[in-house]
Write a protein that holds these residues in place. Structure first.
Motif, mmCIF file in Angstrom:
data_model
loop_
_atom_site.group_PDB
_atom_site.id
_atom_site.type_symbol
_atom_site.label_atom_id
_atom_site.label_comp_id
_atom_site.label_asym_id
_atom_site.label_seq_id
_atom_site.Cartn_x
_atom_site.Cartn_y
_atom_site.Cartn_z
ATOM 1 N N LEU A 1 0.930 -1.277 0.055
ATOM 2 C CA LEU A 1 0.015 -0.145 0.033
ATOM 3 C C LEU A 1 0.827 1.225 0.140
ATOM 4 C CD1 LEU A 1 -3.031 1.074 0.042
ATOM 5 C CD2 LEU A 1 -2.782 1.046 2.669
ATOM 6 N N VAL A 2 2.068 1.258 0.835
ATOM 7 C CA VAL A 2 2.807 2.467 0.772
ATOM 8 C C VAL A 2 3.546 2.530 -0.430
ATOM 9 C CG1 VAL A 2 4.995 3.020 1.905
ATOM 10 C CG2 VAL A 2 3.421 2.186 3.221
ATOM 11 N N LEU A 3 3.804 1.607 -1.286
ATOM 12 C CA LEU A 3 4.619 1.714 -2.341
ATOM 13 C C LEU A 3 3.606 2.128 -3.729
ATOM 14 C CD1 LEU A 3 6.796 -1.389 -2.396
ATOM 15 C CD2 LEU A 3 7.648 1.043 -1.983
ATOM 16 N N LEU A 4 2.429 1.848 -3.480
ATOM 17 C CA LEU A 4 1.294 2.296 -4.532
ATOM 18 C C LEU A 4 0.971 3.534 -4.246
ATOM 19 C CD1 LEU A 4 -0.840 -0.905 -4.654
ATOM 20 C CD2 LEU A 4 0.930 -0.346 -6.367
ATOM 21 N N VAL A 5 1.024 4.147 -2.993
ATOM 22 C CA VAL A 5 0.557 5.518 -2.834
ATOM 23 C C VAL A 5 1.695 6.405 -3.216
ATOM 24 C CG1 VAL A 5 -0.125 7.066 -1.008
ATOM 25 C CG2 VAL A 5 -1.069 4.887 -1.185
ATOM 26 N N ALA A 6 3.118 5.788 -3.115
ATOM 27 C CA ALA A 6 4.220 6.495 -3.495
ATOM 28 C C ALA A 6 4.240 6.697 -4.637
ATOM 29 C CB ALA A 6 5.353 5.879 -2.677
ATOM 30 N N LYS A 7 4.001 5.626 -5.481
ATOM 31 C CA LYS A 7 4.104 5.707 -7.022
ATOM 32 C C LYS A 7 3.161 6.605 -7.415
ATOM 33 C CE LYS A 7 6.498 3.091 -8.927
ATOM 34 N NZ LYS A 7 7.664 3.073 -9.195
ATOM 35 N N ALA A 8 1.892 6.668 -6.975
ATOM 36 C CA ALA A 8 0.967 7.600 -7.364
ATOM 37 C C ALA A 8 1.270 8.866 -7.084
ATOM 38 C CB ALA A 8 -0.421 7.110 -6.749
ATOM 39 N N ALA A 9 2.045 9.168 -6.260
ATOM 40 C CA ALA A 9 2.428 10.770 -5.729
ATOM 41 C C ALA A 9 3.448 11.006 -6.570
ATOM 42 C CB ALA A 9 2.698 10.507 -4.327
ATOM 43 N N ILE A 10 4.178 10.127 -7.285
ATOM 44 C CA ILE A 10 5.469 10.438 -7.914
ATOM 45 C C ILE A 10 4.917 10.657 -9.550
ATOM 46 C CG2 ILE A 10 7.371 9.412 -8.936
ATOM 47 C CD1 ILE A 10 8.035 8.056 -6.251
ATOM 48 N N LEU A 11 3.900 9.974 -9.913
ATOM 49 C CA LEU A 11 3.478 9.807 -11.135
ATOM 50 C C LEU A 11 2.498 11.009 -11.296
ATOM 51 C CD1 LEU A 11 3.557 6.121 -12.231
ATOM 52 C CD2 LEU A 11 5.474 8.079 -12.692
ATOM 53 N N VAL B 1 11.619 4.978 0.987
ATOM 54 C CA VAL B 1 10.704 5.509 0.003
ATOM 55 C C VAL B 1 10.389 7.172 0.025
ATOM 56 C CG1 VAL B 1 8.085 5.232 -0.310
ATOM 57 C CG2 VAL B 1 9.400 3.385 -0.084
ATOM 58 N N LEU B 2 10.316 7.435 1.389
ATOM 59 C CA LEU B 2 9.642 8.909 1.630
ATOM 60 C C LEU B 2 11.065 9.853 1.328
ATOM 61 C CD1 LEU B 2 8.483 8.743 5.124
ATOM 62 C CD2 LEU B 2 7.218 9.113 3.129
ATOM 63 N N ALA B 3 12.379 9.322 1.497
ATOM 64 C CA ALA B 3 13.574 10.000 0.566
ATOM 65 C C ALA B 3 13.432 10.119 -0.731
ATOM 66 C CB ALA B 3 14.591 9.544 1.391
ATOM 67 N N GLY C 1 3.678 20.659 -2.737
ATOM 68 C CA GLY C 1 3.283 19.459 -3.523
ATOM 69 C C GLY C 1 4.269 18.338 -2.999
ATOM 70 N N ASN C 2 5.502 18.523 -2.974
ATOM 71 C CA ASN C 2 6.464 17.550 -2.309
ATOM 72 C C ASN C 2 6.058 17.051 -0.901
ATOM 73 O OD1 ASN C 2 7.648 16.883 -4.891
ATOM 74 N ND2 ASN C 2 9.159 18.527 -4.601
ATOM 75 N N LEU C 3 5.730 18.237 -0.186
ATOM 76 C CA LEU C 3 5.545 17.988 1.082
ATOM 77 C C LEU C 3 4.300 17.143 1.584
ATOM 78 C CD1 LEU C 3 6.954 21.344 2.554
ATOM 79 C CD2 LEU C 3 8.028 19.117 2.729
ATOM 80 N N VAL C 4 3.355 17.727 0.590
ATOM 81 C CA VAL C 4 1.838 16.923 0.657
ATOM 82 C C VAL C 4 2.306 15.476 0.314
ATOM 83 C CG1 VAL C 4 -0.248 16.695 -0.037
ATOM 84 C CG2 VAL C 4 0.519 18.969 0.469
ATOM 85 N N ALA C 5 3.014 15.209 -0.610
ATOM 86 C CA ALA C 5 3.154 13.857 -1.129
ATOM 87 C C ALA C 5 3.949 13.032 -0.184
ATOM 88 C CB ALA C 5 3.934 13.702 -2.427
ATOM 89 N N VAL C 6 4.842 13.644 0.725
ATOM 90 C CA VAL C 6 5.649 12.947 1.632
ATOM 91 C C VAL C 6 4.803 12.658 2.903
ATOM 92 C CG1 VAL C 6 7.585 13.035 3.133
ATOM 93 C CG2 VAL C 6 7.890 13.545 0.955
ATOM 94 N N GLY C 7 3.971 13.621 2.997
ATOM 95 C CA GLY C 7 2.972 13.363 4.357
ATOM 96 C C GLY C 7 1.735 12.443 4.016
ATOM 97 N N VAL C 8 1.306 12.440 2.804
ATOM 98 C CA VAL C 8 0.269 11.340 2.508
ATOM 99 C C VAL C 8 0.912 10.066 2.545
ATOM 100 C CG1 VAL C 8 -1.139 10.186 0.780
ATOM 101 C CG2 VAL C 8 -1.153 12.812 1.269
ATOM 102 N N VAL C 9 2.166 9.761 2.103
ATOM 103 C CA VAL C 9 2.851 8.322 2.217
ATOM 104 C C VAL C 9 3.083 8.026 3.579
ATOM 105 C CG1 VAL C 9 4.796 6.932 1.425
ATOM 106 C CG2 VAL C 9 3.402 8.466 -0.285
ATOM 107 N N LEU C 10 3.757 9.145 4.479
ATOM 108 C CA LEU C 10 4.018 8.785 5.670
ATOM 109 C C LEU C 10 2.751 8.523 6.417
ATOM 110 C CD1 LEU C 10 5.978 8.802 8.017
ATOM 111 C CD2 LEU C 10 5.757 11.261 8.333
#
Length: 131
Positions: A8-18, A68-70, A105-114
């Motif tokens: 789940l973490v990896l999928l949310v991170a990939k969605a945030a990246i893309l 992943v967060l980094a 945008g980057n802070l929100v993406a990291v926050g959501v994944v965290l």
């Protein structure tokens, strides 16, 4: 259970990246973007089943989440993960770059994944307990 959280973490991170990027329209696109994440989850699941020490699994999960967060802001900017050669090449400029790319945008993406990484295990633990 922790392997499902990692997925789940990896999928949310990939969605945030893309998010917001043009993606090729192909039936192979999901596999091309997710095969490495799925491989990591499969190896983690195998370790989770074989290792009896829960603290070791939780430590490995936390280390992977930190990695992943980094990588989220780096991949959003460079489209490549953070590697040792990038760290060696950046050296002192890395702190300036981190400050510059600490955008909302980057802070929100990291926050959501965290948030997903922290809340996921407890939610899945409750769901598993009810079953």
């Amino acid at each position: 259970m922790m392997s499902l959280c990692l997925l789940l973490v990896l999928l949310v991170a990939k969605a945030a990246i893309l998010w917001g990027r043009p993606l090729p329209a192909s039936p192979w696109t999901p596999l091309a973007f997710l095969w490495q994440d799925l491989l990591v989850v499969l190896v983690f699941a195998a370790l989770e089943r074989t290792l009896k020490r829960r603290w070791l699994i939780h430590t490995l999960y936390a280390a992977l989440v930190v990695l992943v967060l980094a990588n989220i802001p780096v991949m959003r900017v460079l489209s490549t993960p953070l590697t040792a050669p990038i760290l060696r090449a950046a050296r002192g400029a890395m702190s300036d770059s981190l400050r510059y790319h600490a955008t909302p945008g980057n802070l929100v993406a990291v926050g959501v994944v965290l948030l997903v990484a922290l809340v996921g295990p407890s939610l899945l633990g409750r769901a598993r307990g009810r079953r």
